[in-house]
Design an enzyme around this catalytic site. Sequence first.
Site, PDB file in Angstrom:
ATOM      1  N   HIS A  15      -5.959   8.990  -2.022  1.00  0.00           N
ATOM      2  CA  HIS A  15      -4.774   8.143  -1.952  1.00  0.00           C
ATOM      3  C   HIS A  15      -5.151   6.790  -1.357  1.00  0.00           C
ATOM      4  O   HIS A  15      -5.774   6.703  -0.298  1.00  0.00           O
ATOM      5  CB  HIS A  15      -3.710   8.822  -1.089  1.00  0.00           C
ATOM      6  CG  HIS A  15      -2.398   8.115  -1.087  1.00  0.00           C
ATOM      7  ND1 HIS A  15      -1.738   7.750  -2.246  1.00  0.00           N
ATOM      8  CD2 HIS A  15      -1.598   7.686  -0.062  1.00  0.00           C
ATOM      9  CE1 HIS A  15      -0.610   7.153  -1.945  1.00  0.00           C
ATOM     10  NE2 HIS A  15      -0.505   7.086  -0.627  1.00  0.00           N
ATOM     11  N   GLY A  70       3.023   0.022  -2.385  1.00  0.00           N
ATOM     12  CA  GLY A  70       2.469  -0.274  -3.697  1.00  0.00           C
ATOM     13  C   GLY A  70       3.502  -0.182  -4.805  1.00  0.00           C
ATOM     14  O   GLY A  70       3.247  -0.604  -5.935  1.00  0.00           O
ATOM     15  N   VAL A 123       0.835  -1.201   0.000  1.00  0.00           N
ATOM     16  CA  VAL A 123       0.000   0.000   0.000  1.00  0.00           C
ATOM     17  C   VAL A 123       0.865   1.245   0.000  1.00  0.00           C
ATOM     18  O   VAL A 123       1.890   1.303   0.679  1.00  0.00           O
ATOM     19  CB  VAL A 123      -0.957   0.004   1.218  1.00  0.00           C
ATOM     20  CG1 VAL A 123      -0.185  -0.049   2.523  1.00  0.00           C
ATOM     21  CG2 VAL A 123      -1.867   1.221   1.205  1.00  0.00           C
ATOM     22  N   SER A 124       0.481   2.250  -0.786  1.00  0.00           N
ATOM     23  CA  SER A 124       1.193   3.515  -0.910  1.00  0.00           C
ATOM     24  C   SER A 124       2.612   3.244  -1.417  1.00  0.00           C
ATOM     25  O   SER A 124       2.771   2.651  -2.480  1.00  0.00           O
ATOM     26  CB  SER A 124       1.166   4.271   0.416  1.00  0.00           C
ATOM     27  OG  SER A 124       1.611   5.598   0.268  1.00  0.00           O
ATOM     28  N   LEU A 125       3.652   3.642  -0.683  1.00  0.00           N
ATOM     29  CA  LEU A 125       4.992   3.314  -1.149  1.00  0.00           C
ATOM     30  C   LEU A 125       5.182   1.805  -1.219  1.00  0.00           C
ATOM     31  O   LEU A 125       5.947   1.296  -2.043  1.00  0.00           O
ATOM     32  CB  LEU A 125       6.047   3.960  -0.241  1.00  0.00           C
ATOM     33  CG  LEU A 125       7.495   3.915  -0.736  1.00  0.00           C
ATOM     34  CD1 LEU A 125       7.620   4.500  -2.133  1.00  0.00           C
ATOM     35  CD2 LEU A 125       8.420   4.641   0.229  1.00  0.00           C
TER      36      LEU A 125
END
Length: 215
Positions: free
Chosen positions: A192, A83, A79-81
Amino acid sequence: PLVFYVPGCDQTKEAWPHPYYNQAQQRGMHVFSFDGPGQGEAEYDWPIRGNYETAVKAVCDFVEARSDVDTKCIGLWGVSLGGYYAPRAAAFEKRVKACVALSGPYNMGANWDTIPDLTREAIRVRSHAKTQDEGRRNAATLSMEGVAAKIECPLYIVAGKQDRVVPWQDAERLSKEVKGPVVFSLIEDGNHVANNRGYKWRLQTADWMAEQLGV
């Protein structure tokens, strides 16, 4: 089967919300989370690094010594970074059989001037950079260029079109370059990680991961 949860820049292995764990466990999968380079307790010893596959390889080696998990059925969920980290690792670590990537950057260095100040500073600190210029250079190592085409396992990508941290176009670019089968879900009204519209992807990605791992 086993799913590795890969945290983002400002997350830790303990901070994953219970719904992620529950969704996997309810579908018959084990879950495993860890602090990699630049994350949680590990950030003090190991800075953020672009080649996150080294961390995933070490974790795969570790779980292979256990007898209570099926190490032929490993999935990554970032998830996020994370990801970025998850598909990056999947490109090189072939023990990974399926991957979910939520709102990850394609090239963090290219986004350096547009990401929020807090995110930029977090990356600088967690990459052990003393200046913003050094942080930018470190961020440029977080890139899928020349790597995305090496991803052969099934990949499920989620992005929010209203994301103010990572441009949704990064996810679209990744989806077009991967070698293996891909699902690209663009949440039109999502922020986000599309956390404001979780019902549009959380159960769907959990079902997909279970199917890919043969549960």
